[in-house]
Design an enzyme around this catalytic site. Structure first.
Site, PDB file in Angstrom:
ATOM      1  N   GLU A  54      34.190  41.927  40.257  1.00  0.00           N
ATOM      2  CA  GLU A  54      35.551  41.789  39.742  1.00  0.00           C
ATOM      3  C   GLU A  54      35.576  41.922  38.215  1.00  0.00           C
ATOM      4  OE1 GLU A  54      39.344  38.695  40.113  1.00  0.00           O
ATOM      5  OE2 GLU A  54      37.311  37.934  40.397  1.00  0.00           O
ATOM      6  N   LYS A 138      45.011  42.738  43.717  1.00  0.00           N
ATOM      7  CA  LYS A 138      44.780  41.343  44.090  1.00  0.00           C
ATOM      8  C   LYS A 138      46.103  40.688  44.473  1.00  0.00           C
ATOM      9  CE  LYS A 138      42.318  37.281  42.230  1.00  0.00           C
ATOM     10  NZ  LYS A 138      41.553  36.825  41.043  1.00  0.00           N
ATOM     11  N   CYS A 179      38.452  38.253  45.089  1.00  0.00           N
ATOM     12  CA  CYS A 179      38.209  36.870  44.672  1.00  0.00           C
ATOM     13  C   CYS A 179      39.079  35.844  45.395  1.00  0.00           C
ATOM     14  CB  CYS A 179      38.345  36.763  43.165  1.00  0.00           C
ATOM     15  SG  CYS A 179      37.549  35.296  42.449  1.00  0.00           S
TER      16      CYS A 179
END
Length: 306
Positions: A54, A138, A179
């Protein structure tokens, strides 16, 4: 539950170190590691899929995401976009995927939408010809406040994505998350039920939540859905004033066993995804055919409320 169509394939998960304020240097480090990873642990193997962590091209800092953000072309526009017009990171990722001859999940980078000027945390995927084949923004933003330990609010800079994404490769369909997305099991559930053999999250957990939840979440998503699950982290920074990632890049198999992992230092985790492990898990513990959708809803068939 969709039928899983997959063959065994080799992964190289890059726990990249040395990321700093100079984007050009960061991209050069990432490029070198992709080329190294593509050759396998012995330097003579064929790796099928390489993954970066990331936010690999900039510092992991809310107040800096916008200054590092780049415009990412749409998948439809990509083939006709001149190489010289591509953002620095996309140009590098596309070129190195082609040079290495691998499928490449390009970690994530800050993305600037040129229309509304919003910034996203975005993962891009490339095939061995260097073509952009998937984009995942995301979905869930990392806004947490643990008194006395850590406060971090991505929403101060970032906007959350609005789609779930995966890509189809010759070795199988791969789901995508980034994440904090792993804390929301619906993305993994839907990916598994749509036929993904694995879901991969470029991720940068911190040193507060990492020791508690990193492996726990990976194993939970893997066991719940009986498919492979991976998180790929940056290495721990030597700069103590910088964000300290937990590290411990890990791949978990469908039975919850660790298929590959490392510590907090820069490293490459090599592992193999074996469809037979998935098949045996689902045959031995057949939850995929024992779910009671007459009692509760199938999240994979529900529609968003907004």
């Amino acid at each position: 539950m969709a039928t899983i169509k997959s063959s065994a394939f080799k992964l190289a998960l890059i726990q990249l170190g040395g990321t700093g304020k100079d984007k050009t240097v960061n991209l050069a480090l990432a490029r070198a590691k992709v080329l190294e990873a593509s050759k396998g642990k012995s330097g003579k193997e064929k790796v099928d899929l390489v993954v970066l962590p990331e936010v690999f091209n900039s510092p992991y800092a809310v107040n800096q995401f916008r200054s590092y953000a780049e415009v990412i072309p749409s998948i439809e526009d990509f083939p006709s976009t001149p190489a010289a017009s591509l953002s620095e990171s996309v140009a590098m990722l596309s070129a190195v995927a082609k040079e290495a001859g691998v499928w490449l999940i390009g970690g994530s980078i800050p993305e600037l939408d040129p229309v509304d000027e919003k910034v996203y945390n975005t993962c891009t995927v490339y095939n061995p010809e260097g073509t952009l084949v998937a984009i995942h923004r995301k979905v869930h933003l990392f806004d947490i406040d643990i008194p006395g330990r850590i406060t971090f609010k991505e929403s101060e800079t970032l906007t959350g994505g609005r789609t779930m994404n995966s890509f189809e490769a010759p070795f199988g369909r791969i789901g995508l998350g980034i994440c904090y997305d792993i804390r929301f099991p619906e993305l993994a559930m839907i990916s598994a039920r749509q036929g993904c053999v694995a879901i991969i999250y470029p991720a940068a957990f911190n040193c507060t939540t990492g020791p508690l939840h990193w492996e726990l979440l990976l194993r939970s998503r893997a066991v719940d859905n009986q498919f492979y699950t991976a998180m790929v982290s940056p290495a721990r920074s030597e700069d103590k004033s910088a964000y300290q990632a937990w590290g411990h890049t890990t791949l978990v198999d469908p039975m919850g066993a660790i298929a590959g992992t490392t510590d907090e230092k820069e490293d490459i985790v090599y592992a193999t995804v074996e469809p037979k492990v998935l098949e045996e898990a689902r045959k031995g513990i057949p939850v995929t055919v024992q779910r009671r959708f007459d009692v509760y809803a199938n999240v994979a068939e529900s529609k968003p409320t907004a």
